[in-house]
Scaffold this active site. Structure first.
Site, short mmCIF file in Angstrom:
data_model
loop_
_atom_site.label_atom_id
_atom_site.label_comp_id
_atom_site.label_asym_id
_atom_site.label_seq_id
_atom_site.Cartn_x
_atom_site.Cartn_y
_atom_site.Cartn_z
N TYR A 1 0.94 -2.10 -3.99
CA TYR A 1 -0.69 -2.18 -3.21
C TYR A 1 -0.28 -2.10 -1.53
CZ TYR A 1 -3.95 -2.07 -6.87
OH TYR A 1 -4.25 -1.51 -8.44
N GLU B 1 -4.08 -5.98 -14.41
CA GLU B 1 -3.39 -4.59 -14.65
C GLU B 1 -2.06 -5.62 -15.28
OE1 GLU B 1 -2.31 -2.45 -10.97
OE2 GLU B 1 -4.48 -1.92 -11.07
#
Length: 393
Positions: A98, A140
């Site tokens: 990310y 996640e």
């Protein structure tokens, strides 16, 4: 939720950012893959990149998330985030990636919008990004914990035990762990990611629904060969090369379109290869002796093009309160209706929860019919094979 400082800035700039999102995401992917070619080679779907579908899906998700923060500041769009998180987990996405996405996305925003990106604007959209990213990272991580694997390490080797030609362009594969152990549990409706090495060395990944009921020591996936320009790289390779004895790299099961426990009425509506998660749901209902009301809708080109047609007929017949409605473009001598599926014609039980899978035009039409019948939007669930372009619709 957004801070008091960021909220008015995002509200004011969302129309401008939204109007340029397609250009921003195009530049983002170009920069990302230039710096990290391994991501395009081994993680991202090259076909979806070529068509622009992934770019449009990313733009739609950003706009939808920012809009949700403004319209419903006290809540989080967990349905949208959950669908993305399951897909990311099946690919083995990790938290550090990310940061890479952030670097190239914000470089693209500055490159496209130029001087309009003041320090205040950059700070506000940075807040949007990390609210979305941190929510996905948390979701996640929880999925990895539930699966019992370290973050991102979701793949294992599985051997093809059997291959069955279902239609001229559809084949099913029975899989077991290369170790010889049972394949493991999954929830009816979930999918796995399959990674194969292509002739140019790329290790491309695609998701395929588990198309038989849980409880077997083997898993089954059903793969339709995707023709066209571009053709499906992984589906074409599997059809041309995959045979019993071969070993594939397969992820743990993920996906949030799953049949819930209970006895409430359900509608399972599919078109084409979208029937695969529905087969797992029906197989589970039959195996558990369910008596819940089940309405099954399937649309296809013809009986010959309908993969697992005989199995679908058998499973519906095994359920005491199930009704099957078939639509074919070319019904032949069957008793199926001709044309597109029209769920609005059906007699649905009160309190029906609907599960949809198939091409987007099919799902939009079915969802519209259901909403017109008074089914609550929260009771209509769907699965998209590929980028979720519904977010940008």
């Amino acid at each position: 939720m957004l801070s008091e400082q960021a909220t008015p800035v995002v509200r004011t700039t969302l129309p401008v950012v939204g109007a340029h999102l397609d250009e921003i995401t195009e530049r983002f992917y170009s920069g990302l893959f230039t710096a990290h070619p391994e991501l395009l080679r081994d993680v991202f779907n090259r076909g979806n990149q070529a068509t622009g579908d992934q770019r449009r899906a990313l733009a739609g998700s950003i706009a939808a998330f920012a809009g949700a923060l403004l319209e419903h500041p006290g809540t989080r769009p967990d349905v949208m985030l959950g669908r993305i998180a399951h897909k990311h987990a099946s690919l083995g996405v990790t938290a550090d990636q990310y940061k890479v996405v952030h670097e190239h996305l914000f470089a693209a925003i500055v490159a496209v919008l130029g001087e309009a990106v003041t320090d205040e604007v950059a700070a506000a959209w940075d807040e949007v990004y990390w609210l979305m990213a941190n929510a996905l990272i948390a979701l996640e991580s929880r999925l990895y914990q539930e699966t019992g694997v370290p973050d991102g390490e979701v793949r294992r080797s599985m051997e093809i035990v059997e291959r069955q030609e279902e239609t001229p362009d559809t084949a099913s594969f029975l899989l077991r762990p290369a170790s010889g152990s049972p394949a493991g549990a999954f929830r009816p409706g979930q999918y796995v990611s399959v990674q194969v090495e292509l002739p140019d060395g790329a290790r491309q990944i695609r998701q395929y629904s588990l198309s038989s009921a849980p409880g077997s020591p083997l898993w089954r996936i059903t793969v339709k060969r995707i023709d066209g320009d571009p053709a499906g790289e992984v589906s074409s390779w599997l059809h041309a090369h995959a045979a019993p004895g071969d070993v594939l790299t397969v992820s743990a099961p993920f996906g949030d379109l799953v049949l819930p426990e209970g006895d409430g009425p359900v509608l399972l509506a599919s078109a084409g290869i979208g029937s695969t998660p529905m087969l797992a749901m029906l197989g589970h209902l039959a195996a558990t002796g369910s008596t819940r009301p089940v309405t099954v809708v399937h649309a296809d080109r013809s009986p010959a093009a309908h993969a697992h047609r005989a199995e679908l007929l058998r499973l519906v017949a095994e359920l005491p309160d199930a009704r099957l409605h078939l639509w074919y473009e070319e019904p032949g001598d069957t008793d199926a209706r001709a044309g597109r599926a029209e769920v609005g014609l059906l007699d649905l039980s009160a309190g029906t929860t609907a599960y949809l899978c198939g091409p987007l035009p099919f799902m939009r039409a079915v969802r519209g019919d259901l909403l017109a019948r008074g089914v609550a939007p929260a009771d209509v669930h769907y699965e998209v094979f590929g980028p979720d372009l519904w977010l940008g619709a």
